[in-house]
Write an enzyme that holds these catalytic residues in place. Sequence first.
Site, PDB file in Angstrom:
ATOM      1  N   GLU A 113      64.187  57.163  45.670  1.00  0.00           N
ATOM      2  CA  GLU A 113      63.026  58.041  45.714  1.00  0.00           C
ATOM      3  C   GLU A 113      62.277  57.895  47.034  1.00  0.00           C
ATOM      4  OE1 GLU A 113      60.616  56.936  42.418  1.00  0.00           O
ATOM      5  OE2 GLU A 113      62.222  57.197  40.966  1.00  0.00           O
ATOM      6  N   CYS A 126      56.311  57.528  51.689  1.00  0.00           N
ATOM      7  CA  CYS A 126      56.644  56.241  51.084  1.00  0.00           C
ATOM      8  C   CYS A 126      58.162  56.146  50.995  1.00  0.00           C
ATOM      9  CB  CYS A 126      55.998  56.131  49.709  1.00  0.00           C
ATOM     10  SG  CYS A 126      56.257  54.539  48.902  1.00  0.00           S
ATOM     11  N   CYS A 133      65.883  46.993  42.344  1.00  0.00           N
ATOM     12  CA  CYS A 133      65.162  45.869  42.938  1.00  0.00           C
ATOM     13  C   CYS A 133      65.462  44.612  42.143  1.00  0.00           C
ATOM     14  CB  CYS A 133      63.657  46.143  42.930  1.00  0.00           C
ATOM     15  SG  CYS A 133      62.660  44.863  43.749  1.00  0.00           S
ATOM     16  N   CYS A 137      59.395  42.696  38.790  1.00  0.00           N
ATOM     17  CA  CYS A 137      57.966  42.703  38.445  1.00  0.00           C
ATOM     18  C   CYS A 137      57.794  43.479  37.143  1.00  0.00           C
ATOM     19  CB  CYS A 137      57.153  43.338  39.559  1.00  0.00           C
ATOM     20  SG  CYS A 137      57.277  42.441  41.131  1.00  0.00           S
ATOM     21  N   CYS A 140      56.560  47.227  36.965  1.00  0.00           N
ATOM     22  CA  CYS A 140      57.210  48.181  37.874  1.00  0.00           C
ATOM     23  C   CYS A 140      58.487  48.722  37.256  1.00  0.00           C
ATOM     24  CB  CYS A 140      57.527  47.496  39.199  1.00  0.00           C
ATOM     25  SG  CYS A 140      58.399  48.551  40.376  1.00  0.00           S
ATOM     26  N   CYS A 361      56.799  54.203  41.460  1.00  0.00           N
ATOM     27  CA  CYS A 361      58.126  53.893  41.976  1.00  0.00           C
ATOM     28  C   CYS A 361      59.117  53.672  40.841  1.00  0.00           C
ATOM     29  CB  CYS A 361      58.071  52.633  42.833  1.00  0.00           C
ATOM     30  SG  CYS A 361      57.269  52.887  44.409  1.00  0.00           S
TER      31      CYS A 361
END
Length: 376
Positions: A113, A126, A133, A137, A140, A361
């Site tokens: 994205e 962004c 990832c 977290c 997220c 995100c």
Amino acid sequence: MSEPTATALPVTEPLPVPAPAKLTDVASLSREKLALFLSEQLGERPFRAAQLYRWLHQRGATSFDEMTDLSKTLREKLKVKAEIVPLEKDLEQRSIDGTIKYRFKTRDGRFIESVYMPAEDRKTLCVSTQVGCAMACSFCMTGTLGLKRNLTAGEIVAQVHAVNREVRRNENLETLRPLTNLVFMGMGEPLHNFENLKTALAILQSEEGPNFSHRHITVSTVGLVPMIERFGQETDVKLAISLNASTDEQRSQTMPVNRKWNIAALLDACRKFPLRQGRRITFEYVLLKGFNDSDADAHRLKELLRDIPAKVNLIPYNENPGLGFQTTGEERAEEFRAILAEAHVAAYIRRNRGRDIAGACGQLANRGEAAAEAPT
């Protein structure tokens, strides 16, 4: 007279088909490595590298056929030895606040994205650095994907070129580079893909390329402490720290990286970070209702940052379904900011962008990855 006997022919194994030669992704090469590739692999003179580089990174060319001031012979040689790895725009969502979220599909079928955020005085993109990832977290959506792979330098830069083209067309602009600011706060942990990030930054800042100023690029990290030092030594762009807590207990609960490098270690790295004159480190603090938004949190935060040149971006949480967190209300956010301001900590409540289009995100990419991996 007898019939002649047939002689059996020997059975031969088919010859193996040679694997196609691996093509060089020229959009991922630094200016220096591109010159070496052209001279060593194609026997071309050095000035051709400047021409090719400008086509790739000023004009954002996606094919060699577009490069009309290169000879046809050179373009054909490039097709044999090189490639420009494409990003395909897979989905676009527009917010009522002007934000546009793009989902791009990579050549191997992954989704990333990029988010375009226009304002009166700037046009910000962004940018993502990884597919998924590894940081996990808990607030997220990208973290729920896990890490699929790093993006190449070319794929990082391609997001910028693709959105520049979109903005030029959508806003009827003639400039080759309408984007003014870049924030590396999209999918992935930038410092976990440091070498490709560093190459992409060099390309994006180059005069023969997009020529972004170091003052207009910010890279955000969850706190990979050893890489913060390298980042400060080997790049000159701005640093943002995703802090999001005022105690180790809080931070370890939501950000597993804190179990390896706690707040004290992270802030020590920030104190040693080489800052240009007048610069500050940005600390991002996502406000989670009832978790990290109390007066006590605000007072602890101001003490943590007391001796660091800092500014704090307070970020209203862009809620992700199923992750169990809610955003802090506007009044509570302002009270939190005021406590910091009383201690002379520069603090700003960042405007929540793209809330109506799954702007956080990983939300769109997560849907794309789930669809791609679903059994047929």
